[in-house]
Design an enzyme around this catalytic site. Sequence first.
Site, PDB file in Angstrom:
ATOM      1  N   ASP A   1       0.932  -1.038  -0.040  1.00  0.00           N
ATOM      2  CA  ASP A   1      -0.006  -0.149   0.008  1.00  0.00           C
ATOM      3  C   ASP A   1       0.727   1.200   0.175  1.00  0.00           C
ATOM      4  O   ASP A   1       1.861   1.290  -0.658  1.00  0.00           O
ATOM      5  CB  ASP A   1      -0.563   0.010   1.327  1.00  0.00           C
ATOM      6  CG  ASP A   1      -2.286   0.611   1.031  1.00  0.00           C
ATOM      7  OD1 ASP A   1      -2.391   1.735   1.130  1.00  0.00           O
ATOM      8  OD2 ASP A   1      -3.156  -0.027   0.376  1.00  0.00           O
TER       9      ASP A   1
ATOM     10  N   HIS B   1      -3.099   5.599   4.434  1.00  0.00           N
ATOM     11  CA  HIS B   1      -4.026   4.643   3.970  1.00  0.00           C
ATOM     12  C   HIS B   1      -3.341   3.292   4.392  1.00  0.00           C
ATOM     13  O   HIS B   1      -3.922   2.662   4.902  1.00  0.00           O
ATOM     14  CB  HIS B   1      -4.239   4.544   2.525  1.00  0.00           C
ATOM     15  CG  HIS B   1      -5.197   3.665   1.892  1.00  0.00           C
ATOM     16  ND1 HIS B   1      -5.009   2.501   1.353  1.00  0.00           N
ATOM     17  CD2 HIS B   1      -6.713   3.743   1.933  1.00  0.00           C
ATOM     18  CE1 HIS B   1      -5.991   1.985   0.700  1.00  0.00           C
ATOM     19  NE2 HIS B   1      -7.095   2.667   1.142  1.00  0.00           N
TER      20      HIS B   1
ATOM     21  N   ASN C   1     -14.046   1.040  -6.007  1.00  0.00           N
ATOM     22  CA  ASN C   1     -15.047   1.751  -5.502  1.00  0.00           C
ATOM     23  C   ASN C   1     -15.767   2.332  -6.667  1.00  0.00           C
ATOM     24  O   ASN C   1     -16.176   3.594  -6.518  1.00  0.00           O
ATOM     25  CB  ASN C   1     -14.312   2.812  -4.379  1.00  0.00           C
ATOM     26  CG  ASN C   1     -13.949   2.054  -3.219  1.00  0.00           C
ATOM     27  OD1 ASN C   1     -14.253   1.088  -3.042  1.00  0.00           O
ATOM     28  ND2 ASN C   1     -12.915   2.832  -2.600  1.00  0.00           N
TER      29      ASN C   1
ATOM     30  N   SER D   1     -11.242  -1.102   0.482  1.00  0.00           N
ATOM     31  CA  SER D   1      -9.954  -1.274   1.209  1.00  0.00           C
ATOM     32  C   SER D   1     -10.094  -1.874   2.549  1.00  0.00           C
ATOM     33  O   SER D   1      -9.255  -2.689   2.936  1.00  0.00           O
ATOM     34  CB  SER D   1      -9.254   0.173   1.096  1.00  0.00           C
ATOM     35  OG  SER D   1      -8.704   0.581   0.003  1.00  0.00           O
TER      36      SER D   1
END
Length: 395
Positions: free
Chosen positions: A57, A90, A185, A253
């Site tokens: 990530d 994130h 998304n 996520s």
Amino acid sequence: MSALGAALAALASVSVGVAPSAAAEDVQAKQWYLASMQADQMWKVSTGEGVKVAVLDTGVAETPSLKGQILGNEVPKSVSYRATEDYDGHGTTLAELIAGTGSGGGLKGLAPGAKIVPYRVRLNSLKGSERQKTPEPYQAIRAAADTDAKIINMSFSGAYVSAREEAAINYAMSKGKLLIAGAGNEGEQGEGSVGYPAGYPYVVGVSAVDASGTVTKFSSYGNNVDLAAPGLDIPYWCDKTLRSYCDAGQGTSQATAIASASAALIWSVHPDWTANQVLRSLIDTAGRTWKKDIPSKYLGYGIVRPRKVLEDSGYNPGPADSDPLGKVNAAGGATPSPSGSVPAPSQAPETPSGGETVAKSSDDSNALWIGLGAVAAVVVIGGGAFAVKRARRRA
């Protein structure tokens, strides 16, 4: 108005990923799914101890909740550039959702006994010279495959196929890794089809559900959704400064991280199981209202319920070398054909006219988590040409 109703109302007025600040000491109270999944009961059996999860990530920074949880020295040197520095917040959020201890009022991970091996990868939120120094996802996937991390968590999504990335996925599969990725998304963007790496064969694509078990409007859908997990109204680090959490985070996520943590809980108790067996156990026990061998394009085989595996000491995980997603993978999974079309497998029944179906099981004490929603939509899965260069976004 209930607390959940107020959170949903507030969410409607903000854009995705933007939410008002939350006090750190209140953050665990807002992790509604811990109660729904009966985490306290699961932790009596397993905390994920002994399982390492590679988080590919934005990097993972140490927070009070992640103190002692990050194995930065186990990242291969070739892909270790600033792996323990988070350029966005994130990756740290996801790591806490997986293995956070909750210390200092931080997020409590679903598998607080697991460990995190952090990787910083090149996503479209990374700009400038740092972007060139940061490894591509395929490089990190291949490197993680050569470590003893059992699970590779990939909470990012892109629109196109990469031969190098798919080759890395295949290599990691051959090394016995369980690969889990966010579906994306794009559910409200008129292009709801699942992105990559979730769309590759041998990757478990995860969609997001709310507290009622209904698939979220933003969650991408299509042939390559395999499982679903909580992904709405979950606190997250607001930005790279890691000074405060924000409320009402949403995304596949978060769902991916919770699915990875679910796998870690099971693998910890059954260390001799293969990735196939761990995945099969998640599929067999997932919450759903349809036959388990007919996946829904919104919820896949259902909502993860690791408790159902942990409480069954006699559970049979099936053959070690048999891929539970073998039918799809043998057909090439989600990889588009040269015409750009995607073959459509059999789907679970979807509710007509945009409604939702809810079924409750008498053998489960938590109605919130047994209610399963399936929204209806007319889905056209269109093409998109093959391309190596693409913009990846957080899932």
